[in-house]
Scaffold this motif. Structure first.
Motif, short mmCIF file in Angstrom:
data_model
loop_
_atom_site.label_atom_id
_atom_site.label_comp_id
_atom_site.label_asym_id
_atom_site.label_seq_id
_atom_site.Cartn_x
_atom_site.Cartn_y
_atom_site.Cartn_z
N LYS A 49 17.38 -10.27 -7.49
CA LYS A 49 17.54 -9.25 -6.44
C LYS A 49 17.02 -9.77 -5.11
N PHE A 102 19.48 -12.22 -3.77
CA PHE A 102 20.68 -11.49 -3.36
C PHE A 102 20.47 -10.81 -2.01
N LYS A 126 1.01 -11.29 -1.60
CA LYS A 126 0.41 -10.47 -2.65
C LYS A 126 1.50 -9.73 -3.39
N GLU A 135 4.58 -3.25 -5.56
CA GLU A 135 4.65 -2.32 -6.70
C GLU A 135 5.63 -2.81 -7.75
N ASP A 136 6.79 -3.23 -7.28
CA ASP A 136 7.79 -3.77 -8.19
C ASP A 136 7.40 -5.22 -8.48
N TYR A 137 7.28 -5.57 -9.73
CA TYR A 137 6.78 -6.91 -10.02
C TYR A 137 7.71 -8.00 -9.51
N ARG A 138 8.97 -7.64 -9.26
CA ARG A 138 9.91 -8.66 -8.79
C ARG A 138 9.75 -8.93 -7.30
N ASP A 150 18.44 -0.48 -11.44
CA ASP A 150 17.76 -0.37 -10.14
C ASP A 150 18.86 0.02 -9.16
N ASP A 174 17.81 1.65 -1.12
CA ASP A 174 17.70 0.83 -2.33
C ASP A 174 16.43 1.27 -3.03
N ASP A 175 15.32 0.72 -2.64
CA ASP A 175 14.05 1.19 -3.18
C ASP A 175 13.41 2.10 -2.13
N GLN A 201 12.10 2.47 -7.54
CA GLN A 201 13.38 1.77 -7.50
C GLN A 201 14.53 2.73 -7.21
N SER A 212 21.58 -2.50 -7.58
CA SER A 212 21.28 -3.08 -6.28
C SER A 212 21.67 -4.54 -6.17
N ARG A 251 0.05 5.36 -2.46
CA ARG A 251 1.29 5.09 -3.19
C ARG A 251 1.27 5.82 -4.53
N ARG A 264 2.84 8.92 -3.25
CA ARG A 264 4.09 8.21 -2.95
C ARG A 264 4.37 8.11 -1.45
N ASP A 301 0.51 1.21 2.50
CA ASP A 301 -0.18 0.26 1.61
C ASP A 301 -1.60 0.19 2.16
N ASP A 313 -8.12 -3.67 -1.04
CA ASP A 313 -6.71 -3.53 -0.68
C ASP A 313 -5.96 -3.02 -1.91
N ASP A 314 -5.74 -3.91 -2.86
CA ASP A 314 -5.07 -3.49 -4.09
C ASP A 314 -6.10 -3.54 -5.21
N ILE A 332 -1.21 -0.75 -5.92
CA ILE A 332 -1.24 -1.04 -4.49
C ILE A 332 -2.39 -0.28 -3.82
N HIS A 382 -1.84 -2.18 5.36
CA HIS A 382 -2.01 -3.62 5.15
C HIS A 382 -1.20 -4.46 6.14
N LEU A 383 -0.02 -3.97 6.47
CA LEU A 383 0.81 -4.72 7.43
C LEU A 383 0.67 -4.14 8.83
N GLY A 400 9.79 -4.82 -17.38
CA GLY A 400 10.61 -5.93 -16.89
C GLY A 400 10.24 -7.21 -17.60
N MET A 441 7.58 -1.22 -15.04
CA MET A 441 8.35 -0.78 -13.88
C MET A 441 8.39 0.73 -13.79
#
Lengths: 832, 810
Positions: A438, A441, A533, A536-539, B178, B195-196, B202, B223, B359, B363, B367, B384-385, B390, B411-412, B538, B544
């Motif tokens: 993903k 992609f 780092k 949340e999504d491991y990918r 996803d 998308d997410d 997801q 996706s 998060r 939700r 971060d 941080d995490d 997160i 964080h960003l 996953g 996931m």
């Protein structure tokens, strides 16, 4: 003629930034007339020759100092010759300096002139003598190290190897003088040097071959090299103290900057001069290492004498300290009959024509319309012209129809897809254990979108290099995920966006370019603060600027502050270092970025870069046409980095539109665009073309049916056709990853594989034409030819094919065979 | 010491293999994936081993199960009705069979009518036309694109939300949906995509206000063009409200929460919500207005912490507005580069726990990064995490009396009106969490108690600042089932709980809770059961999507074809010792299969031979136990598990628990390094220390003598005064020469019928070949006199050194 030539010369010196443009002292008594441009015989020598003496000024700073010089006469047709021994030399004030052969030695402090007279021309070179009575002691770094380098002691094949040789190691090409000093004088106690009896030092005895030495004898007892080392030993073999380091080499020049030698076996002497940071100069002709990139045309010996060989062009280089400089040498046959064509057309054509004129090459004529539409459609859109497009174009009588076709093709999305794919290859977009499909992609889609929306490439590069955030939400961050190593990242940036390979300088100064280890670690330092780092999504991963982290120099083990390649050290405190480097990199003033990108574009359309390979731009790999190289870069900046405009310039040029048929004078030349190069269609485009002409799309993993091979996002998508036809495995950023080299598996795959045969069978296109539309066999053959080769069959071909089918009861099958044969022809797989 | 390690490794391996044996019901598919509230619906569950389905358990109130009907071995229909007032969202259901309980699945409940996807709809130009305010059930197949066309009037807002991954169940990294959704205009331009999303993971939601009347297309695909026929989704298309943020994200039980709702299009409205009277870790807020009702809730936290809202300006840690703690610090990182600071008073050495929810649960896209500053504005600790999430979590101890400050930022360094957070600052009181250990990898444990039998589960305790004994109460058992919960011993993290169903118990199922508390001195330390149900894993089993419950499922299942008993031993097992346990079964008429026996759980330091069967025709087996040198001394419950075949696969029954008494060793040995020449005699003197008094008679046996070496008296009795045992050995002429590190002493203490065994090693015996005669030595003169071998052994055995001295003197 000579005006344009002079322009050429200056441009050469400008590209080679290290050649001092002021180093030329030239006298030209008369303005040459335009009519002289056709001159080719020696009998046309002007009355007062165009005499030049190098170097342009002579500074002698100590009693050790000396300076050799060389005189060059240039004919109006550009031919040069070494006139040193024809010129009458004298010193204006012999109490200040004296002459010995072609070398000036100091006598007493003061100013005087070196005077050269020849056939009515006179050149005066200022000579400045200072410190004539002082004899500075031998410096390890300034005097001994160059002897080691010159003698080849510290090359990779000798003691410069990573593990040294025969138990003795010095730094490769002398990148670490302090370390070398310790290894020579301290490493094995008193073994290498003998201060009591310096002549007995093993260090010297090995070099003169008086004891067995794997490297053999390097110099004589009588040589100045021996004298230098011996004197240093006699003085106690001292290192230069920290507070009295010798000045650094600021630049090196090689004279003359250009030589056009007529006649095989003729020679030209070259003189190398180093300028130090304190303003002093030094004759390094006996210390520099001379090389030629084409010794068949111009061989150079170790004292700088070039001997002309077969017709062609070469680049002779002198390397001293960390500097490499070069001069262009053209070798032409004697009494060549050549009438230069008129120089006209666009800037590209003018520059190409000038270069061809220099080489006395006559370019090929224009290609036919049929060839042009096929060539341009493949190059710009990665597809073949459809039958309708072909008929419309060939039938069009408009004089500017080629330009219009180029404009039409540039508007198609296929154009941006080709470039997105090319950059996807350079950016190594592929899924790995670390980068999910993903991510790959989304990254590829981001890239395609940038090209589709015609985002200027500087803006895209800035966004890429400064990207932060998740690899899903901000796909360009994948750039930092695909390659996580800081050093490799900086190498990749230099190679992809500036065409500079810095890899060598990770471990030692670049032997063939100006880059040093300081440059390398200074540039890598811009990428040392990239944090990563988990998301949340491991990918997904989050890439961010962590405002901390340094890169340590390999030798000093200390952090190196960020420094632009060949530029300054900017203030990066409190800033994202990546933003600082991205602004510099993609700036219109950056000398490397625009030229490198423009050169990649040029190479795509002509098959060979002005600098080739396109990602190996270095002093020792000079542009075949430096003016064109610079101008393409300038134009790209002018077009605000919109390279569609540049493509328009290129494709509208005669240089692009030439026929592939060569002439007698240009057949041997593949670097100067005198004829078009025949190129294998790249793997992805070739597969797309086969799918297109057979109306039978391929299916690729992770893309909807009908997606083309150029749209493949993930470099690891398996496809036998693409692999065997040399698609880029995307393992490195090298342009060379995608190849068009032929192989047996390619031929067998086209003959027997499923790509051609099955597609013809599945598409039922022949049945449709023959059975449904009731086209006669001749018409079907015509359509096959137009579809695949963008031309109608010749009468001979038509007759032969019809004859071969005459006995076959199954006409449809026979026509399928014709289709198969055409797809297997060389004409189909090549762009010509 | 090599041997015990190897043995332990082997035991672990066999444990892993044998756990894979048991089979259990699985629900793989649900069709339809969701129902309409207020309507009676029939849902078809497909799966494995569900032919004897009997009931469905629901964790949340509001779904009435009307009928559960097995159709065939792999299909069950469930007639159910969701309450008309039930908040739209996902509701857990668990299918119960007569032999077990299936995995937890989530069922969608919505307020809008459901329409099914009709293929082909892959082409933008040939879409499926739908009406607004509908839920579409579709499938995102491989490289599939689903197009749905709706008509909008100018100004009308279209909200789209998809439930894709949230409805899935996949533990093998296959067939994970996803989803990607987009709203396309007539020119095929994407006017909104998702998308997410922070809100839905997801899954995504997007929104578009039509600028003119026209038809618009909602596109659904995987996706990255993955997808599979198993990838069902529910697509909510309509004008319903879709808030993405409820600020503040929580309140006190029983209060009215006055919150600001921020919709997906950025508009903010005020709303008040009545909070429940009980605390909830996660409580869903559903918004309903004239345009509809949000298809899934926004989550907030309900607990006793007072809410302290941020007050801008609060960017500077030196000028942070003061709040009282404990509290829930709530606010929003409104814009890029924003910092929010809160200051509060602490006494020196006070310890606090700081958990940020941004998060997780809330939700929010934030971060969060948290710094805690001491009164001198030096950083005490940052986070941080944490804990694989997160969101930051930290504990800090106040270094001095005075004003401490908490700072939070993105964080960003991002920010927006929905970058909200809720930071719960509480005293770091000791507590613990309880959960049931996963007996099958990645699957939340369920308890199936055979009628008239037992079943055991293992409770894992995660301690936070409390190390004492944990006692537990089990509540919510089906009729006829009792639970025995042994306390978790001090410092330990797991203990079995055994459930027993009477012979009269009927098939039934329920959800149980376990509440734990500390020992007498720490009654206020409490914790309760939580269970994590992994729904989507996953690659490399990385999570996931999952679902947490605070109750575990238990069911009374078909009786086992035998009664099982584990015989309580009368003697302890000692460290470095071994023991056999006897398992006895009373097989019912007609059943005579082999019964594999394994351990459910090993007390610390105990190893069990895990691959034994009670063979056909047998009713008893001895199971060997070993205790290593560090086995935990004390009384430990010991439970074995037997499995047996049923029509639905392999079922299991636990033995009743026995208490295993683990005691310290009796003896300690010191092995000498003994050497002997081939063809000679020697003795091995083992020094023995009696560590404590032992009951009854004791003897020590020397084993592990190498080939060719025998001992005429390998077993010797000892008394409490013994300090050494001397074993005479006879070394044959052809005995193997070399060092033999194989000598082991087995001590046996007989107590009544039972024997306490302690085994220790290892001693070394070196066997030498006799020296050849020296070359220049005179030919060997036969010794005039050879000592009679019958001569009594020397009173004191000689050490190797002494033997050498003696030889030299000879």
């Amino acid at each position: 003629m000579s005006i344009t030539h002079r322009f050429g010369l200056i441009a050469v010196t400008a590209t080679l930034a290290l050649v001092t443009p002021t180093g030329v002292n030239r006298v030209s008594a008369i303005e040459p007339s335009e009519s002289a441009s056709t001159a080719s015989a020696r009998t046309d020598l002007p009355l007062v020759p165009d005499l030049a003496v190098y170097p342009g000024e002579i500074k002698l700073g100590s009693s050790r100092d000396f300076q050799s010089f060389v005189a060059v006469i240039k004919r109006d047709d550009g031919i040069t010759s070494d006139a040193s021994d024809r010129v009458e030399w004298s010193i204006a004030d012999v109490s200040k300096a004296k002459l010995d052969g072609f070398t000036v030695f100091p006598v007493a402090d003061g100013k005087t002139e070196l005077i050269g007279k020849y056939a009515g021309a006179e050149v005066r070179i200022p000579v400045d003598v200072s410190g004539a009575t002082t004899r500075p002691s031998i410096s390890f770094e300034k005097d001994v190290m160059p002897v080691l380098t010159r003698s080849g002691c510290n090359t990779g094949s000798c003691h410069g190897a990573a593990r040294g040789k025969d138990g003795f190691r010095v730094s490769l090409f002398g990148f670490d003088p302090i370390g070398d000093f310790h290894r020579i004088t301290r490493e094995i106690g008193v073994r290498r040097i003998n201060l009591a009896v310096p002549e007995e030092s093993l260090f010297l005895k090995k070099a003169i071959g008086s004891v067995p030495h794997t490297g053999g004898k390097l110099f004589d007892v009588s040589s100045d090299y021996y004298a230098t080392v011996l004197e240093w030993l006699q003085d106690g073999a001292k290192i230069d103290p920290d507070n009295a380091k010798p000045p650094k080499v600021a630049s090196v020049s090689i004279y003359p900057a250009q030589a056009v030698i007529e006649g095989e076996g003729k020679t030209q002497r070259f003189v190398a001069v180093a300028t130090y940071s304190d303003g002093t100069t030094r004759d390094v002709t006996r210390l520099a290492a001379f090389t030629s990139n084409n010794s068949g045309t111009a061989a150079i010996d170790d004292v700088g004498v070039v001997t002309a060989g077969s017709r062609g062009e070469a680049f002779v280089m002198a390397r001293f300290d960390t500097h490499t400089v070069g001069s262009q040498v053209l070798a032409l046959p004697e009494n060549l009959q050549y009438t230069p064509p008129k120089i006209e057309g666009s800037y590209i054509d003018q520059m190409v024509a000038l270069k061809l004129q220099q080489l006395r090459i006559v370019p090929s004529g224009k290609c036919s319309d049929e060839e042009f539409i096929r060539r341009a459609t493949i190059d710009i859109a990665g597809k073949l012209p459809t039958e309708d497009e072909f008929r419309q174009f060939v039938g069009d009588a408009a004089p500017d129809k080629r330009a219009e076709l180029i404009d039409r093709l540039l508007e198609r999305k296929e154009f941006s897809e080709i470039w997105a794919m090319k950059f996807a290859q350079l950016l190594m977009i592929k899924s790995t254990n670390d980068v999910s499909y993903k991510s790959a992609f989304l990254y590829a889609n981001w890239l395609t979108d940038k090209f589709a929306r015609n985002v200027p490439i500087d803006e895209m590069v800035r966004e890429l290099l400064t990207s932060s955030g998740g690899t899903f939400t901000s796909p360009p961050t994948n750039f930092f995920e695909i390659e996580r190593d800081t050093l490799k990242t900086s190498e990749n940036v230099a190679q992809v966006f500036m065409g500079i390979r810095t890899q060598c300088t990770q471990c030692h100064n670049h032997p063939f370019d100006r880059w040093t280890m300081d440059d390398y670690y200074g540039f890598a330092s811009f990428f040392s603060q990239v944090g990563r780092k988990n998301a949340e999504d491991y990918r997904e991963r989050i890439v961010f600027n962590q405002f901390g982290g340094e890169v340590n120099h390999l030798v000093t083990k200390k952090p190196v502050p960020p420094k632009f390649l060949g530029g300054e050290s900017p203030n990066t405190s409190g800033k994202d270092r990546r933003a600082v480097v991205a602004d510099w990199l993609a700036s219109p003033d950056n000398p490397y970025f625009a030229r490198s990108i423009a050169n990649r574009v040029w190479a795509h359309f002509t098959g060979v870069g002005v600098v080739d390979p396109v990602d190996d731009i270095r002093v020792s790999n000079p542009a075949s046409n430096p003016e064109l190289f610079d101008e393409l870069g300038k134009r790209l900046v002018e077009y605000k980095f919109d390279f569609r405009q540049l493509v328009r310039d290129i494709c509208n040029s005669d240089a692009y539109q030439r026929s592939t048929a060569s002439t007698e004078s240009n057949a041997h030349d593949h670097r100067n665009y005198a004829h078009a190069e025949i190129r294998r269609v790249p793997a992805e485009s070739l597969l797309d073309c086969i799918c297109q002409v057979t109306d039978s799309p391929d299916k690729f993993r992770g893309l909807p049916l009908g997606a083309r091979a150029v749209q493949i996002a993930d470099g690891t998508t398996t496809n036998y056709f693409l692999t065997s036809f040399g698609r880029s495995p995307r393992a490195t950023v090298c342009e060379c990853e995608a190849t068009t080299d032929p192989s047996l598996s390619q031929a067998l795959h086209l003959l027997n594989g499923d790509s051609v045969h099955n597609k013809i069978a599945q598409s039922k296109i022949i049945e449709k034409w023959f059975a449904d539309e009731k086209l006669p066999a001749e018409a079907v053959i015509d359509r096959i030819y137009v579809r695949c080769l963008s031309r109608l069959p010749t009468e001979q071909e038509r007759t032969d094919l019809m004859a071969s089918m005459a006995d076959d009861p199954n006409k449809a099958a026979a026509l399928q065979d014709v289709f198969w044969a055409v797809l297997n022809s060389r004409e189909f797989v090549f762009n010509h | 010491m090599r041997q015990p390690i190897t043995l332990a490794a082997v035991l672990m391996l066999t444990l892993t293999f044998s756990t894979a044996d048991a089979s259990f019901p699985v629900v793989e598919g649900i069709k339809p994936l969701g129902v309409v509230r207020g309507e009676e619906s029939t849902v078809t569950l497909t799966g494995q081993r569900i032919a004897d389905a009997s009931a469905v358990l629901t964790d949340q109130p509001g779904i009435e199960i009307l009928e559960v009907k097995p159709v065939d071995g792999k299909t069950v229909t469930v007639r159910l009705k969701a309450d008309a007032k039930l908040a739209p969202g996902l509701y857990p259901i668990r299918l119960v069979t007569k032999s077990g309980i299936a995995n937890l699945r989530l069922l969608g409940v919505g307020a809008m009518p459901i329409v099914q996807e009709v293929e082909p709809n892959n082409d933008f130009t040939a879409p499926q036309t739908i009406a607004l305010n509908q839920t579409i059930e579709g499938v995102a197949d491989r490289e599939d694109m689903d197009h749905y066309r709706v008509e909008l009037k100018a100004g009308q807002r279209l909200n789209v939300e998809i439930e894709g991954i949230r409805l899935g169940y996949s533990l093998n990294s296959q067939n994970i949906l996803d989803p990607f959704i987009a709203i396309l205009d007539e020119g095929r331009f994407e006017v909104a995509t998702s998308d997410d999303s922070a809100l839905l993971g997801q899954d995504g939601a997007c929104s578009f206000a039509a600028t003119e009347d026209g038809v618009y297309t909602v596109l659904v695909r995987e996706s990255s063009f993955g997808g599979s026929p198993a990838n069902g989704y529910r697509l909510h298309v309509g004008t319903f409200p879709r808030p993405v943020s409820t600020i503040p994200a929580g309140g006190v039980p029983g209060s009215t929460l006055n919150a600001k709702l921020i919709a997906i299009d950025g508009t903010a409205t005020d709303a008040s919500v009545q909070l429940p009277s009980e605390p909830f870790e996660q409580w869903g807020v559903t918004i309903e207005n004239e345009n509809g009702i949000s298809p899934s809730p926004n989550w907030i936290r309900v607990n006793d912490l007072p809410v302290a809202m941020e007050v801008e300006p609060n960017d500077d840690i030196r000028k942070a507005p003061a709040v009282e703690i404990p509290a829930a610090l709530c606010g929003v990182i409104e814009k890029e580069g924003d910092f929010d600071c809160f200051s509060f008073q602490c006494k020196q050495n006070q310890k606090f726990r700081v958990q940020c929810y941004s998060r997780d649960i809330v939700r929010s896209p934030l971060d969060a990064v948290i710094n805690v500053f001491a009164p001198d504005f030096n950083t005490i600790v940052s986070s941080d995490d944490a804990n694989g999430k997160i969101d930051p979590f930290l504990e800090f101890t106040a270094p001095a009396d005075g004003t401490h400050t908490i700072r939070v930022y993105d964080h960003l360094r991002g920010g927006s009106p929905i970058h909200q957070y809720r930071i719960e600052v509480t005293p770091a009181d000791p507590t613990f969490d309880l959960t049931l250990k996963e007996l099958r990898r990645d699957e939340a444990s369920v308890i199936a108690v055979p009628i008239g039998g037992q079943s055991a589960a293992i409770v894992n305790a995660t301690r936070k600042g409390y190390n004492g004994e944990i006692r537990m109460d089990v509540d919510g058992l089906p009729a006829g089932v009792t639970a025995t919960a042994y306390p978790v011993p001090e410092g330990r993290g797991e203990i079995p709980v055994i459930f027993t169903a009477t012979a009269e118990a009927a098939h039934a199922a329920s959800l149980l809770t376990i509440l734990g508390h500390g020992d007498e001195k720490s009654l206020g330390v409490m914790g309760r059961l939580r269970q994590n149900h992994k729904l989507i894993l996953g690659q490399n089993r990385r999570g996931m999507w999952d679902y947490n419950t605070d109750r575990a499922a238990i069911a009374v299942t078909d009786a086992a074809p035998f009664k099982i008993e584990l015989v309580q031993p009368q003697t302890p097992i000692v460290r470095d010792g071994s023991k056999s346990l006897i398992v006895r079964v009373t097989k019912h008429e007609g059943f005579d299969e082999a019964i594999p026996i394994r351990a459910l759980y090993n007390p610390p330091g105990i190893g069990i031979n895990n691959s034994q069967n009670i063979e056909k025709g047998k009713t008893e087996i001895e199971i060997g136990l070993t205790a290593n040198g560090g086995a935990a001394i004390g009384q430990w419950p010991m439970i074995l598990v037997a499995s047996y075949p049923t029509p639905q696969g392999t079922a299991e029954i636990s033995t009743p628990a026995i208490m295993l008494d683990i005691q310290n060793s009796f003896f300690k040995y010191e092995f000498p390094r003994t050497a002997a020449e081939t063809g000679s005699q020697a003795s091995i003197a083992v020094a023995i220390e009696i560590l404590r008094e032992y009951p009854g008679e004791a003897e020590v046996e020397l084993v592990g003598l190498p080939n060719g070496v025998t001992s005429p008296a390998a077993t010797q009795k000892i008394s409490k005064d013994t300090t050494s045992v001397i074993f005479p050995i006879v070394v044959a002429a052809d005995a193997k020469v070399g060092k033999h590190n194989t000598l082991v002493c087995i001590a046996r203490v007989k107590v009544g019928d039972e024997t306490i065994v302690q085994t220790n090693g290892t001693g070394e015996l070196r066997i030498d070949a006799p020296l050849p005669p020296k070359k220049d030595a005179p030919p060997p003169v036969p010794k005039p006199e050879v000592k009679a071998p019958e001569q009594p052994a020397a009173p004191k055995p000689l050490s190797r050194l002494e033997q050498l001295r003696q030889m030299k003197n000879e």
